[in-house]
Design a protein around this motif. Sequence first.
Motif, PDB file in Angstrom:
ATOM      1  N   SER A   1       0.236   0.686   6.079  1.00  0.00           N
ATOM      2  CA  SER A   1       1.089   1.862   5.851  1.00  0.00           C
ATOM      3  C   SER A   1       1.307   2.612   7.166  1.00  0.00           C
ATOM      4  CB  SER A   1       0.451   2.824   4.835  1.00  0.00           C
ATOM      5  OG  SER A   1       0.225   2.185   3.616  1.00  0.00           O
TER       6      SER A   1
ATOM      7  N   SER B   1       0.946   2.736  -2.964  1.00  0.00           N
ATOM      8  CA  SER B   1       2.404   2.650  -2.837  1.00  0.00           C
ATOM      9  C   SER B   1       2.903   1.357  -3.474  1.00  0.00           C
ATOM     10  CB  SER B   1       2.804   2.687  -1.361  1.00  0.00           C
ATOM     11  OG  SER B   1       2.391   1.491  -0.726  1.00  0.00           O
TER      12      SER B   1
ATOM     13  N   LEU C   1       0.522   9.332   3.677  1.00  0.00           N
ATOM     14  CA  LEU C   1       1.764   9.012   4.391  1.00  0.00           C
ATOM     15  C   LEU C   1       2.511   7.842   3.750  1.00  0.00           C
ATOM     16  CD1 LEU C   1       3.440   9.703   6.908  1.00  0.00           C
ATOM     17  CD2 LEU C   1       2.019   8.064   8.170  1.00  0.00           C
TER      18      LEU C   1
ATOM     19  N   GLN D   1       2.146  -1.602  -1.289  1.00  0.00           N
ATOM     20  CA  GLN D   1       0.769  -2.112  -1.405  1.00  0.00           C
ATOM     21  C   GLN D   1       0.647  -2.971  -2.663  1.00  0.00           C
ATOM     22  OE1 GLN D   1      -1.022   1.803  -1.251  1.00  0.00           O
ATOM     23  NE2 GLN D   1      -2.109   1.310   0.640  1.00  0.00           N
TER      24      GLN D   1
ATOM     25  N   ASP E   1       4.694   4.863   2.970  1.00  0.00           N
ATOM     26  CA  ASP E   1       5.816   4.309   3.737  1.00  0.00           C
ATOM     27  C   ASP E   1       6.580   5.394   4.494  1.00  0.00           C
ATOM     28  OD1 ASP E   1       5.103   1.873   2.822  1.00  0.00           O
ATOM     29  OD2 ASP E   1       6.861   1.532   1.564  1.00  0.00           O
ATOM     30  N   GLY E   2       6.136   6.626   4.403  1.00  0.00           N
ATOM     31  CA  GLY E   2       6.742   7.704   5.182  1.00  0.00           C
ATOM     32  C   GLY E   2       7.990   8.303   4.541  1.00  0.00           C
ATOM     33  N   GLY E   3       8.210   8.052   3.257  1.00  0.00           N
ATOM     34  CA  GLY E   3       9.411   8.561   2.583  1.00  0.00           C
ATOM     35  C   GLY E   3       9.441  10.084   2.514  1.00  0.00           C
TER      36      GLY E   3
ATOM     37  N   ILE F   1      -1.361  11.177   7.456  1.00  0.00           N
ATOM     38  CA  ILE F   1      -2.665  10.509   7.330  1.00  0.00           C
ATOM     39  C   ILE F   1      -2.534   9.387   6.304  1.00  0.00           C
ATOM     40  CG2 ILE F   1      -5.111  10.811   6.720  1.00  0.00           C
ATOM     41  CD1 ILE F   1      -4.734  13.847   7.170  1.00  0.00           C
ATOM     42  N   ASP F   2      -3.089   8.228   6.615  1.00  0.00           N
ATOM     43  CA  ASP F   2      -3.215   7.183   5.590  1.00  0.00           C
ATOM     44  C   ASP F   2      -4.420   6.323   5.945  1.00  0.00           C
ATOM     45  OD1 ASP F   2      -0.904   6.061   3.367  1.00  0.00           O
ATOM     46  OD2 ASP F   2      -2.651   4.812   3.777  1.00  0.00           O
ATOM     47  N   ARG F   3      -5.107   5.853   4.886  1.00  0.00           N
ATOM     48  CA  ARG F   3      -6.294   5.039   5.148  1.00  0.00           C
ATOM     49  C   ARG F   3      -5.938   3.555   5.248  1.00  0.00           C
ATOM     50  NH1 ARG F   3      -9.511   5.843  -0.561  1.00  0.00           N
ATOM     51  NH2 ARG F   3     -11.170   4.819   0.544  1.00  0.00           N
TER      52      ARG F   3
HETATM   53  C1  LIG Z   1       1.855   6.890  -3.402  1.00  0.00           C
HETATM   54  S1  LIG Z   1       1.605   6.318  -1.779  1.00  0.00           S
HETATM   55  C2  LIG Z   1       2.414   7.526  -0.800  1.00  0.00           C
HETATM   56  C3  LIG Z   1       3.873   7.253  -0.602  1.00  0.00           C
HETATM   57  C4  LIG Z   1       4.584   8.196   0.334  1.00  0.00           C
HETATM   58  N1  LIG Z   1       4.556   9.561  -0.143  1.00  0.00           N
HETATM   59  C5  LIG Z   1       5.995   7.748   0.614  1.00  0.00           C
HETATM   60  O1  LIG Z   1       6.922   8.508   0.304  1.00  0.00           O
HETATM   61  O2  LIG Z   1       6.190   6.649   1.131  1.00  0.00           O
HETATM   62  C6  LIG Z   1      -0.079   6.669  -1.485  1.00  0.00           C
HETATM   63  C7  LIG Z   1      -0.596   6.339  -0.102  1.00  0.00           C
HETATM   64  O3  LIG Z   1      -1.789   7.069   0.080  1.00  0.00           O
HETATM   65  C8  LIG Z   1      -2.744   6.292   0.736  1.00  0.00           C
HETATM   66  N2  LIG Z   1      -4.056   6.820   0.352  1.00  0.00           N
HETATM   67  C9  LIG Z   1      -4.635   6.805  -0.866  1.00  0.00           C
HETATM   68  N3  LIG Z   1      -5.817   7.436  -0.831  1.00  0.00           N
HETATM   69  C10 LIG Z   1      -5.975   7.887   0.438  1.00  0.00           C
HETATM   70  C11 LIG Z   1      -7.006   8.631   1.101  1.00  0.00           C
HETATM   71  N4  LIG Z   1      -8.105   9.024   0.473  1.00  0.00           N
HETATM   72  N5  LIG Z   1      -6.833   8.933   2.405  1.00  0.00           N
HETATM   73  C12 LIG Z   1      -5.717   8.545   3.061  1.00  0.00           C
HETATM   74  N6  LIG Z   1      -4.722   7.827   2.493  1.00  0.00           N
HETATM   75  C13 LIG Z   1      -4.854   7.511   1.190  1.00  0.00           C
HETATM   76  C14 LIG Z   1      -2.469   4.884   0.274  1.00  0.00           C
HETATM   77  O4  LIG Z   1      -2.954   3.949   1.212  1.00  0.00           O
HETATM   78  C15 LIG Z   1      -0.946   4.881   0.137  1.00  0.00           C
HETATM   79  O5  LIG Z   1      -0.344   4.423   1.323  1.00  0.00           O
END
Ligand SMILES: C[S@@+](CC[C@H](N)C(=O)[O-])C[C@H]1O[C@@H](n2cnc3c(N)ncnc32)[C@H](O)[C@@H]1O
Length: 324
Positions: free
Chosen positions: A68, A116, A40, A119, A42-44, A62-64
């Motif tokens: 976020s 992200s 998820l 982060q 920043d939810g973009g 979902i995000d860990r």
């Molecule tokens: C590249 S960013 C996503 C940005 C998002 N698509 C947006 O448009 O804002 C990756 C995100 O995935 C989360 N993340 C990475 N590995 C993960 C996992 N195994 N389970 C859940 N979230 C995960 C990170 O915490 C981060 O917030």
Amino acid sequence: MMVHIPVLLDEVINFLRCEPCKRPKVLRGEPCNIYVDANLGDGGHAEHILKKSSPTGILIGIDRDEDSIKFASDRLSSYRERVHIFHDNFKNMKYVVSGRAGFSKVDGILFDLGVSTRQLMTAERGFSFSQDAPLDMRMDRSRGVTAKEVVNNFEEEKLSNIIYKYGEEKWAKKIARAIVRERGKMPVDTTSQLSDIVVSAIPPAHRSQRIHSATRTFQAIRIAVNGEIEILEDAIRDAIDVLNIEGRICIISYHSLEDRIVKNLFREIEHGCTCPHDIPKCICGRKGVIKILTKRPVTPSEEEVRRNPRSRSAKLRAAEKIAN
Ligand SMILES: C[S@@+](CC[C@H](N)C(=O)[O-])C[C@H]1O[C@@H](n2cnc3c(N)ncnc32)[C@H](O)[C@@H]1O
């Protein structure tokens, strides 16, 4: 604070066929056009999926990372009735979709792997060599080992392998040796300390002009801290399991190791049969479950890279489920 710019946005929206529900299900009041955003952030991407599938599309995010989750929950608050957000690891997607969100199958899944921009740019998260902070790098700060523990406790050979494999750093051995030498004098607690050690381990003539010399090592340690590679294959298999037939999966990766895993796994699942190659006729009877939609990975246009340099290493692969 820097908000993350979603990468390959139009491409993702098109592959996922984000649209309002046209099927009779909606007339019967059944949920349809359910999308999962497994990263998820920043939810973009999520915001656009919700916009394009308005007024019926449902999004499971979902995000860990709890930060976020907070940021995206605020951003998506106006879509409240159509959004279900969970602080979890995408490796638990099956449980999140059925056990937590209460749906049996979904119609589209997006993985946008890695970290992200927000982060990376939040100093105290310890992801970045450009801002001094305690070495942490955990996406989920409620569990797991920190970068400080990895850097100070792992054996030299293990460190070297991590830096070589996940960082594709040819100076891995020298860097691991330098870390072990320096941590013998005093613990390596901060991003600046680690960055200085890495830079000094690479001979000046071989330091890159293009990227900071610590980039690859920081990436490698982050991947190890968060177990990013180990969980990917099972997570993708589970994701394909929870897709409806005709549902689609999109995966954006930023690392050649991840892209290779996605490419090989998609090919294997498309092919189905697992018989040895020298057997003339299939005896396992396994059929292909997906059709690959991207022969080659889709990459950002020059225009996108100019607008968002962080998109430059992105590779998008997409597939459609064709059988159970
Ligand atoms: C590249 S960013 C996503 C940005 C998002 N698509 C947006 O448009 O804002 C990756 C995100 O995935 C989360 N993340 C990475 N590995 C993960 C996992 N195994 N389970 C859940 N979230 C995960 C990170 O915490 C981060 O917030």
